[in-house]
Design a protein around this motif. Sequence first.
Motif, short mmCIF file in Angstrom:
data_model
loop_
_atom_site.label_atom_id
_atom_site.label_comp_id
_atom_site.label_asym_id
_atom_site.label_seq_id
_atom_site.Cartn_x
_atom_site.Cartn_y
_atom_site.Cartn_z
N THR A 63 6.03 -16.46 15.14
CA THR A 63 4.75 -15.86 14.79
C THR A 63 5.00 -14.45 14.25
N VAL A 64 4.56 -14.22 13.04
CA VAL A 64 4.73 -12.92 12.39
C VAL A 64 3.37 -12.21 12.39
N GLY A 65 3.35 -11.04 12.99
CA GLY A 65 2.11 -10.28 13.05
C GLY A 65 1.76 -9.64 11.71
N ILE A 66 0.47 -9.60 11.41
CA ILE A 66 -0.02 -8.90 10.22
C ILE A 66 -0.58 -7.55 10.68
N GLU A 67 -0.07 -6.48 10.14
CA GLU A 67 -0.52 -5.13 10.51
C GLU A 67 -1.86 -4.81 9.85
N ARG A 68 -2.00 -5.16 8.57
CA ARG A 68 -3.21 -4.81 7.84
C ARG A 68 -3.20 -5.50 6.48
N LEU A 69 -4.35 -5.56 5.86
CA LEU A 69 -4.49 -5.97 4.47
C LEU A 69 -5.45 -4.97 3.82
N HIS A 70 -5.04 -4.38 2.73
CA HIS A 70 -5.95 -3.47 2.05
C HIS A 70 -5.99 -3.77 0.56
N LEU A 71 -7.08 -3.40 -0.06
CA LEU A 71 -7.28 -3.56 -1.49
C LEU A 71 -6.78 -2.33 -2.23
N GLU A 72 -6.20 -2.53 -3.40
CA GLU A 72 -5.78 -1.42 -4.23
C GLU A 72 -5.68 -1.90 -5.67
N GLN A 73 -5.61 -0.97 -6.59
CA GLN A 73 -5.48 -1.33 -8.00
C GLN A 73 -4.01 -1.29 -8.41
N ASP A 74 -3.65 -2.19 -9.29
CA ASP A 74 -2.28 -2.26 -9.79
C ASP A 74 -2.07 -1.19 -10.85
N ALA A 75 -0.83 -0.83 -11.09
CA ALA A 75 -0.48 0.10 -12.17
C ALA A 75 -0.17 -0.69 -13.44
N GLY A 76 0.07 0.02 -14.53
CA GLY A 76 0.46 -0.63 -15.77
C GLY A 76 1.94 -1.00 -15.74
N LYS A 77 2.49 -1.24 -16.91
CA LYS A 77 3.89 -1.65 -17.00
C LYS A 77 4.60 -0.83 -18.07
N SER A 78 5.74 -0.26 -17.69
CA SER A 78 6.55 0.50 -18.65
C SER A 78 7.54 -0.45 -19.33
N LEU A 79 7.61 -0.36 -20.65
CA LEU A 79 8.50 -1.22 -21.43
C LEU A 79 9.62 -0.35 -22.00
N HIS A 80 10.84 -0.63 -21.59
CA HIS A 80 11.97 0.22 -21.98
C HIS A 80 12.86 -0.42 -23.04
N ASP A 81 12.51 -1.65 -23.47
CA ASP A 81 13.39 -2.36 -24.40
C ASP A 81 12.78 -2.50 -25.80
N GLN A 82 11.73 -1.71 -26.07
CA GLN A 82 11.06 -1.82 -27.37
C GLN A 82 11.61 -0.82 -28.39
N SER A 83 12.26 0.22 -27.90
CA SER A 83 12.76 1.26 -28.80
C SER A 83 13.98 1.92 -28.17
N PRO A 84 14.94 2.34 -29.00
CA PRO A 84 16.13 3.01 -28.44
C PRO A 84 15.87 4.45 -28.03
N THR A 85 14.74 5.01 -28.44
CA THR A 85 14.50 6.43 -28.18
C THR A 85 13.30 6.72 -27.30
N MET A 86 12.48 5.71 -27.01
CA MET A 86 11.29 5.97 -26.21
C MET A 86 10.89 4.72 -25.43
N SER A 87 10.02 4.93 -24.44
CA SER A 87 9.45 3.84 -23.66
C SER A 87 7.99 3.67 -24.02
N PHE A 88 7.51 2.44 -23.91
CA PHE A 88 6.12 2.13 -24.19
C PHE A 88 5.42 1.76 -22.89
N VAL A 89 4.10 1.88 -22.90
CA VAL A 89 3.30 1.58 -21.72
C VAL A 89 2.26 0.52 -22.07
N ASP A 90 2.21 -0.55 -21.28
CA ASP A 90 1.21 -1.60 -21.43
C ASP A 90 0.27 -1.51 -20.24
N LEU A 91 -1.02 -1.25 -20.48
CA LEU A 91 -1.99 -1.06 -19.40
C LEU A 91 -2.81 -2.32 -19.11
N ASN A 92 -2.35 -3.47 -19.58
CA ASN A 92 -3.11 -4.69 -19.29
C ASN A 92 -3.25 -4.94 -17.79
#
Length: 740
Positions: A377-406
């Motif tokens: 039996t594994v106890g659950i301490e809590r469950l809470h709601l929160e919003q997710d962050a976006g995603k950083s894309l580091h493989d689209q350019s050799p000099t900069m990173s992109f951000v996808d906020l979907n």
Amino acid sequence: MTAANGADLIKQPLKVPTCMNWDDRLDVADKESVENFNASVERLAKLRTKEVRHSGALRSRAAWNLVALQQGLLYRIVALADGVAMAWNSRGALSVYLSSRALLETIAVLGDLEKQVGSLLAKRDVDGLDALAKVAVFAIRDGEVLDQAPEVKAKNILTHLTNFDKQNPGAEKYYFDLSERCHPNALGHTYMFAQLDLATETYRFSNERDPYNNCLMMLPALNFLSLAEQTMSSLSTSISKISDVHEGTLRKSGKLIKGATGDWEIVIGLEVHAQVTSNAKLFSGASTEFGGEPNSHVSLVDAAMPGMLPVINEHCVKQAVRTGLGLNAKINLRSVFDRKNYFYPDLPQGYQISQYKSPIVGEGEVVVELAGGDSVTVGIERLHLEQDAGKSLHDQSPTMSFVDLNRSGVALMEIVSKPDIRSSEQAKAYVTKLRSILRYLGTCDGDMEKGSLRADVNVSVRKVGGPLGTRCEIKNMNSIAFIGEAIEYEARRQIEIIEDGGSIDQETRLFDPNKGETRSMRSKEEAHDYRYFPDPDLLPLEFTDAYVAELKAGLPELPDQKKARFIADLGLSPYDASVLVAERESADFFETVLAKLANGARDGKLAANWVINELFGRLNKEGSSIGVSPVSAVQLAAIVDLIGEGTISGKIAKELFEIVWQEGGDPRTLVETRGMKQVTDLSAIEKVVDDIIAANPDKVAQAKAKPALMGWFVGQVMKSSGGKANPQAVNDLLKSKLGI
């Protein structure tokens, strides 16, 4: 005195009581009792010293706590014996009586403790020993019992233990009523108490306060000290075994890792981030659909444009409450959203809206089945709601990173477990069970490849029963297999560092699946680093009991409930039932098969065997899933019906299953058009049987001498009939013809 200070307790100095003086008026037997008293006190004092040395080797917290209680009782026994001796030397009859009575009652407590420990050890009841150890904490805390004067009765110890029952209602399974069971009647020494009372009455009505009456009152205590020695020695032996029981249980479950300095225990807690199944985000109406073009599902709120205010998505709130109910957790009728402040390029607000001190769901539990039929039996301490962050894309350019906020603003449920997990296998089983529950509830699709379910794994190591070690957090695990690999590597890494004399730094780490190792990412933040404070743009969430009850009434049947029903109604084994309910799609498929059977009561178990062995086996072989099975639930039910009614045999059914898998079609029609019905005409089967018996007289003689050889005849008959003969009819005819 608490359990953590058990070592301090048993180091307290113990004064050996003043030995009783000889008295000329004592006869030889009485003098022998006095000598036994003095010798017993000396031995008990030495036993206490011995226990101090022994306790240093204990590997179990339960054992340490029980040693602390044992030493507390021993301390009191010797102190009361001191009171008896002083009362005897001063001719204080009342003091002799009070000290003797308290001494006997204390030894009765010791005796009951010894019985309870012995009984729990015999059953290897680790949980019971732990609960009994908690009783010990209450019995000795604050040192109250140890500091009492000798004339205060041992019933104060009983009061401590009785209070434990009132303050810990969850321990009824292991709690024993010492107030009743420690009565001397339970130990069969009522006569000693009666002798003590009789001596007291004799003294009260005696015109001459004869010292001999003092001795009469004292003799039960003298005799009882030998019992105290025996009981204390037996208890010491039992306590020394507790660590072995704990360790044996850990070994059985595969929880220990062998190190250079001994065995180590892994302690694991998981923070699972489950994306809420919802068409819109937590605080905006933007789509949550997976796979869109970068930044195509972003509202002004998600992008944190000035003046944009969050508005709570009630559907996400309902999903969180339903999840909490599915985890047998407490639903908090009032919860608060907080701002968690930190900087990251894909977090446009500069903070995350989460819940800190007042989550929407409180404590719960998940029962996890393990290999071999065990569960944890594994106890659950809590469950809470929160919003997710976006995603950083580091493989689209050799000099900069992109951000996808979907993903920015997508609703997440963070489900935080207690540190109850003790192996990588348990951790994997826990995530698997949790994902299954979420899918049954429809609150998260559990797709780890798409990031709908991710886990942060907290790992620490310790010596068995020791204090918790420093934990490291392995972030963003999106594979159950990788969770197991990461835990194994991280545990061994920490053990090697500690055994080499180093220390573990609390940090966040990443798992590299290609190298099979974890690497440092950053130092681990604490709560104060995030500067939590209530979000001023969001009101607290407040529910009524009726609101929660309505959501609870709409819950589907969950895996554990469905499993219990399959076992009770269909007679399935726990293993088969577990396989069927592991995934909601599988359970729904089986339920459809049951609903389409002509006689579910008769063929339910047969249907389960066909779903598990034939269908699931073939799907696994093909690397396919139940959702795209070539054989539908209706078709499989038809095959089972044909077997159940005797139209086809099991062998023919397998041929029919293969045809349906490859070509499709209605099973009953296929049986008719392809002539697959089994032969049930006894006369036709009998002719085949007679021909085979007539052609093999030597085999007939062998079968009569050794009935097991009848199987050869069965095979020949089935071969001659093209597998269409009814197997049961064949067996019955052969037994009759061969006289077996």
